[in-house]
Design a protein around this motif. Sequence first.
Motif, PDB file in Angstrom:
ATOM      1  N   LEU A 191       0.821  -1.222   0.000  1.00 35.38           N
ATOM      2  CA  LEU A 191       0.000   0.000   0.000  1.00 35.38           C
ATOM      3  C   LEU A 191       0.847   1.261   0.000  1.00 35.38           C
ATOM      4  O   LEU A 191       0.316   2.362  -0.163  1.00 35.38           O
ATOM      5  N   GLY A 192       2.145   1.122   0.206  1.00 33.40           N
ATOM      6  CA  GLY A 192       3.035   2.276   0.207  1.00 33.40           C
ATOM      7  C   GLY A 192       2.888   3.149   1.440  1.00 33.40           C
ATOM      8  O   GLY A 192       3.096   4.364   1.377  1.00 33.40           O
ATOM      9  N   ILE A 193       2.531   2.537   2.570  1.00 36.01           N
ATOM     10  CA  ILE A 193       2.379   3.279   3.820  1.00 36.01           C
ATOM     11  C   ILE A 193       3.333   2.727   4.874  1.00 36.01           C
ATOM     12  O   ILE A 193       3.854   1.613   4.743  1.00 36.01           O
ATOM     13  N   GLU A 194       3.546   3.500   5.924  1.00 40.06           N
ATOM     14  CA  GLU A 194       4.410   3.059   7.015  1.00 40.06           C
ATOM     15  C   GLU A 194       3.603   2.403   8.132  1.00 40.06           C
ATOM     16  O   GLU A 194       4.153   1.737   8.997  1.00 40.06           O
ATOM     17  N   SER A 253       0.490   0.974  13.745  1.00 37.56           N
ATOM     18  CA  SER A 253       0.861   2.377  13.597  1.00 37.56           C
ATOM     19  C   SER A 253       2.124   2.537  12.758  1.00 37.56           C
ATOM     20  O   SER A 253       2.784   1.561  12.387  1.00 37.56           O
ATOM     21  N   THR A 254       2.447   3.784  12.501  1.00 33.32           N
ATOM     22  CA  THR A 254       3.676   4.111  11.768  1.00 33.32           C
ATOM     23  C   THR A 254       4.909   3.976  12.655  1.00 33.32           C
ATOM     24  O   THR A 254       6.032   3.979  12.147  1.00 33.32           O
ATOM     25  N   SER A 268       1.603  13.404  14.036  1.00 34.23           N
ATOM     26  CA  SER A 268       0.585  12.459  13.575  1.00 34.23           C
ATOM     27  C   SER A 268      -0.124  12.965  12.329  1.00 34.23           C
ATOM     28  O   SER A 268      -0.308  12.236  11.351  1.00 34.23           O
ATOM     29  N   MET A 269      -0.521  14.243  12.350  1.00 30.49           N
ATOM     30  CA  MET A 269      -1.250  14.791  11.214  1.00 30.49           C
ATOM     31  C   MET A 269      -0.367  14.907   9.975  1.00 30.49           C
ATOM     32  O   MET A 269      -0.836  14.746   8.843  1.00 30.49           O
ATOM     33  N   LEU A 274       1.018  13.282   4.483  1.00 29.33           N
ATOM     34  CA  LEU A 274       2.042  12.862   3.531  1.00 29.33           C
ATOM     35  C   LEU A 274       1.806  11.453   2.998  1.00 29.33           C
ATOM     36  O   LEU A 274       2.640  10.920   2.269  1.00 29.33           O
ATOM     37  N   GLY A 275       0.688  10.844   3.373  1.00 29.07           N
ATOM     38  CA  GLY A 275       0.358   9.528   2.855  1.00 29.07           C
ATOM     39  C   GLY A 275       1.118   8.395   3.507  1.00 29.07           C
ATOM     40  O   GLY A 275       1.134   7.268   2.988  1.00 29.07           O
ATOM     41  N   LYS A 276       1.731   8.668   4.663  1.00 28.46           N
ATOM     42  CA  LYS A 276       2.460   7.612   5.371  1.00 28.46           C
ATOM     43  C   LYS A 276       1.510   6.725   6.179  1.00 28.46           C
ATOM     44  O   LYS A 276       1.878   5.628   6.588  1.00 28.46           O
ATOM     45  N   ALA A 277       0.322   7.237   6.452  1.00 28.85           N
ATOM     46  CA  ALA A 277      -0.689   6.502   7.207  1.00 28.85           C
ATOM     47  C   ALA A 277      -2.023   6.632   6.501  1.00 28.85           C
ATOM     48  O   ALA A 277      -2.295   7.634   5.832  1.00 28.85           O
ATOM     49  N   ALA A 278      -2.875   5.626   6.679  1.00 30.88           N
ATOM     50  CA  ALA A 278      -4.190   5.638   6.031  1.00 30.88           C
ATOM     51  C   ALA A 278      -5.273   6.217   6.918  1.00 30.88           C
ATOM     52  O   ALA A 278      -6.301   6.684   6.433  1.00 30.88           O
TER      53      ALA A 278
END
Length: 446
Positions: A191-194, A253-254, A268-269, A274-278
Motif C-alpha cells: 500500500l506504500g504506507i508506514e 501504527s507508523t 501524527s497529522m 504525507l500519505g504515510k498513514a491511512a
Amino acid sequence: MKKAVKRALTCVLAATTSVALLAGCGSNSTQEGSDATGSVYYLSFKPEQDAVWQKIGEEYTKETGVPVKIVTAASGTYEQTLKAEIAKKDAPTLFQINGPVGYQNWKDYTADLTDTDFYKALIDKSMAVTDGGKAYGVPYVSEGYGIIYNQAIMDKYFALPGAKAKDTSEIKDFDSLKAVVEDMQAKKDQLGIEGVFASTSLKPGEDWRWQTHLANLPIHYEYADNNTDNMDEVEFKYDENFKKIFDLYLNNSTIDPKLASSKAVSDSMAEFALGKAAMVQNGNWAFSQVSEVAGNTVTAENIKMMPIYTGMPNDSEQGIAIGTENFFSINSQASEADQKASIDFVNWLIKSEKGKNYMVHELGFIPPFDTFSDAERPDDPLAKEVTRYLTDSKLKNVTWDFTTFPSQQFKDDFGADLASYASGQMEWKDVKANFVSNWKAEKQTA
C-alpha cells in the motif's frame, strides 16, 4: 437571517500571542478621536487557530475602532493561564469554558448571556451551559471527531486480492475495522504506507485525543447505563472497549508503541497528510492541519471520516462524536463597557459578513447559529462529513460527555498512564484503577 449587526463602538490595540506580554490595553481605554468606551481581551484556547484570531482582532478594530487583544494560551495550559489572568486588573473580558465542569470553576466570573443576540441565535439552546434557566456559556462551534481516513489508500487496499472488505461501508463495527486494519498493516508495503494509523501522540500536552476524546466513548456509555449525564464516581465499566481500540491504534501504527510518548499531534497529522498513514483519529478541525502540510498528498475529495468503533453491542448503529467544548463566556467582573464591547464583538462574529466568513472559512467552524444560511456553512471535506452524520437518522451520534470530566489534572494523569502503558511500564489493570480513583478524588476536590 436576523436583523443586521449593530455597528459596535470602540478602538485599536495590536494583538499578541505571548502570555508574557499580557499587560497593556487598559480595560477602559479609548481611541483618540473616538467616543467609544470599552475594549475586548479574548483569551483563546487553540494554538493552531491563533494566526486567524489575530487577523480577526485586527479586522474588527479596523472596522469599528474597538481595541481588541487576542492572547492564546499554550497547548494544555488554558486553565492555568486563565487562573493567572482573571485576577489581574486587565483581565480577559471574553474567555471560554469547556462545559458544565468549567462553569462550576468559573461561575463567579460568568455573566448572564440570556438576553444577548448570540444566545438568541443559537439553533439548539440546550447546547448552552445554563444554571437556573439562564445561559452562562454559549457554544460557538459544533464539532465532530472520529477516525479520519484516506479514501485513495482504502480503495487501493480494497482492490488487493484477499482484502477483508470491498468498501468502507462494510466497516461497520469493531470486528470489521480490526480485520481490515490488521490486514492492511500486514500489507503496508504493497500500500506504500508506514502504518495504518498515524502515530499515537502521547507527549504531555499532546495526548488530548486519547485522555479526553477517546475516553469520552466508554464514559458516554456508562452514563447511558445509569441514565445520567454526570457522575461523581465511575466504574470505568467499558475500559476493555477503550483498550481494544487503543491497542489497535498502537499496534498498527507508523511507529513502535514505545515511541508514542515522544510524538505530538502535528507529527501524527503530518504522517497522514504525507500519505504515510491511512487513518488517524481526530476531528473536523484537522482539515487545515492536513491541507497546510508541505508536500501534502491527500486530496480533499479523499478525506473521509468513520465512527470510532469500540466493540459495543450497538457499534453498527453508532455515528461519530458530535458536540463542543468551546463555550464563550463574558467576564462578569469586567466593567459594563468592556462586557458590552465583548458582546458586540461576538455578535459581529456571527452576524456580519466578514465575521461569518472568518468563522467558517478561516477558523473552519460549523456554527450552531441561525444567522448562517446553508450557503454560508463550511464546505471543507471534514465539515461535510460532520454534517453528513448529523443528518443521518439511521445513526446515533455520541455526545461529548467529556465536558463533565473532573478536571484537567484528571485528564493529564490519565494521559500519563496511557503513555506508561504504551511503553510497557504499566499494566492495564493499574491504568483502570487510577482512572477510577482519580475521577473520584478530582470530583470531590471540584
